[in-house]
Design an enzyme around this catalytic site. Structure first.
Site, mmCIF file in Angstrom:
data_model
loop_
_atom_site.group_PDB
_atom_site.id
_atom_site.type_symbol
_atom_site.label_atom_id
_atom_site.label_comp_id
_atom_site.label_asym_id
_atom_site.label_seq_id
_atom_site.Cartn_x
_atom_site.Cartn_y
_atom_site.Cartn_z
ATOM 1 N N HIS A 223 0.850 -1.187 0.000
ATOM 2 C CA HIS A 223 0.000 0.000 0.000
ATOM 3 C C HIS A 223 0.890 1.243 0.000
ATOM 4 O O HIS A 223 2.113 1.144 0.155
ATOM 5 C CB HIS A 223 -0.941 0.001 1.223
ATOM 6 C CG HIS A 223 -0.223 -0.072 2.528
ATOM 7 N ND1 HIS A 223 -0.244 -1.179 3.336
ATOM 8 C CD2 HIS A 223 0.572 0.825 3.151
ATOM 9 C CE1 HIS A 223 0.491 -0.959 4.405
ATOM 10 N NE2 HIS A 223 0.998 0.247 4.310
HETATM 11 C C1 T46 Z 1 3.184 0.795 6.738
HETATM 12 C C2 T46 Z 1 3.965 -0.435 6.978
HETATM 13 C C3 T46 Z 1 5.439 -0.193 7.029
HETATM 14 C C4 T46 Z 1 -3.652 -0.423 13.736
HETATM 15 O O1 T46 Z 1 -4.730 -0.638 14.309
HETATM 16 N N1 T46 Z 1 -2.914 0.678 14.067
HETATM 17 C C5 T46 Z 1 -1.721 0.939 13.479
HETATM 18 O O2 T46 Z 1 -1.065 1.940 13.828
HETATM 19 C C6 T46 Z 1 -1.228 0.054 12.463
HETATM 20 C C7 T46 Z 1 0.102 0.322 11.777
HETATM 21 C C8 T46 Z 1 -1.984 -1.037 12.142
HETATM 22 N N2 T46 Z 1 -3.171 -1.268 12.771
HETATM 23 C C9 T46 Z 1 -3.937 -2.464 12.422
HETATM 24 C C10 T46 Z 1 -4.575 -2.445 11.049
HETATM 25 C C11 T46 Z 1 -4.545 -3.902 10.628
HETATM 26 O O3 T46 Z 1 -5.703 -4.536 11.111
HETATM 27 O O4 T46 Z 1 -3.045 -3.584 12.435
HETATM 28 C C12 T46 Z 1 -3.343 -4.479 11.379
HETATM 29 C C13 T46 Z 1 -2.133 -4.705 10.492
HETATM 30 O O5 T46 Z 1 -1.866 -3.498 9.741
HETATM 31 P P1 T46 Z 1 -1.341 -3.528 8.216
HETATM 32 O O6 T46 Z 1 -1.933 -4.688 7.518
HETATM 33 O O7 T46 Z 1 -1.570 -2.176 7.641
HETATM 34 O O8 T46 Z 1 0.211 -3.800 8.447
HETATM 35 P P2 T46 Z 1 1.384 -3.720 7.373
HETATM 36 O O9 T46 Z 1 2.573 -4.364 8.004
HETATM 37 O O10 T46 Z 1 0.956 -4.230 6.047
HETATM 38 O O11 T46 Z 1 1.677 -2.146 7.200
HETATM 39 C C14 T46 Z 1 2.174 -1.384 8.290
HETATM 40 C C15 T46 Z 1 1.474 -0.033 8.362
HETATM 41 O O12 T46 Z 1 0.049 -0.230 8.430
HETATM 42 C C16 T46 Z 1 1.788 0.846 7.192
HETATM 43 O O13 T46 Z 1 1.378 2.170 7.456
HETATM 44 O O14 T46 Z 1 3.635 1.676 6.031
HETATM 45 O O15 T46 Z 1 3.559 -1.170 8.141
#
Ligand code: T46
Length: 135
Positions: A49
């Site tokens: 993303h």
């Molecule tokens: C990015 C990369 C480097 C939250 O509730 N609060 C938060 O601050 C974050 C980061 C995530 N979440 C929840 C949302 C999802 O249900 O945690 C779950 C996993 O998040 P996500 O699938 O977005 O994780 P990544 O590792 O794909 O991405 C993350 C960050 O979301 C993103 O901003 O740049 O790490």
């Protein structure tokens, strides 16, 4: 594409190394949020993303991983292998994190609070977003 990697100076002595992250000094913005991921399963790809506004610094404080950066025109793969290295990831940059070594802990310093509406999770939408911004 310019890749910005910070090298944080460890304060080392015979006891250990110590790395400091101060906002507006070591980290080039005010830190509103810190999160980390651990227990990363073998073969997973995270991210996939971009963000509309968020700026971040990624630090592999334990282990290693690779980060693919894509600005819509060019792609680069950046290895993160040292706990004193930070990769700056700008807002309008598609990112994917992969090749996590077992036990890796990836810590992230973020310029904004969590906001799902700031995410661009579709690659075609991302391309449109960067094209519009360039006009
Ligand atoms: C990015 C990369 C480097 C939250 O509730 N609060 C938060 O601050 C974050 C980061 C995530 N979440 C929840 C949302 C999802 O249900 O945690 C779950 C996993 O998040 P996500 O699938 O977005 O994780 P990544 O590792 O794909 O991405 C993350 C960050 O979301 C993103 O901003 O740049 O790490």
């Amino acid at each position: 594409m310019q890749v910005i990697k910070y090298v944080f100076q460890p304060h080392g002595d015979e006891r250990a190394q110590l790395v400091v992250f101060e906002e507006q000094k070591d980290i080039p913005f005010a830190i509103k949020r810190v999160y980390f991921m651990y227990d990363t399963a073998q073969g997973v790809v995270r991210g996939k993303h971009a963000h509309k506004n968020l700026e971040q610094i990624l630090v592999c404080i334990h282990g290693s991983c690779k980060v693919l950066l894509d600005n819509g025109k060019e792609r680069k793969i950046v290895p993160l292998e040292k706990p004193y290295e930070g990769l700056y990831v700008a807002n309008d940059m598609w990112r994917e994190m992969f090749d996590f070594a077992p036990g890796t802990v990836l810590m992230v310093f973020a310029s904004e609070y969590y906001d799902e509406t700031d995410y661009i999770r579709n690659y075609d939408e991302f391309l449109k977003f960067v094209e519009e911004k360039a006009k």
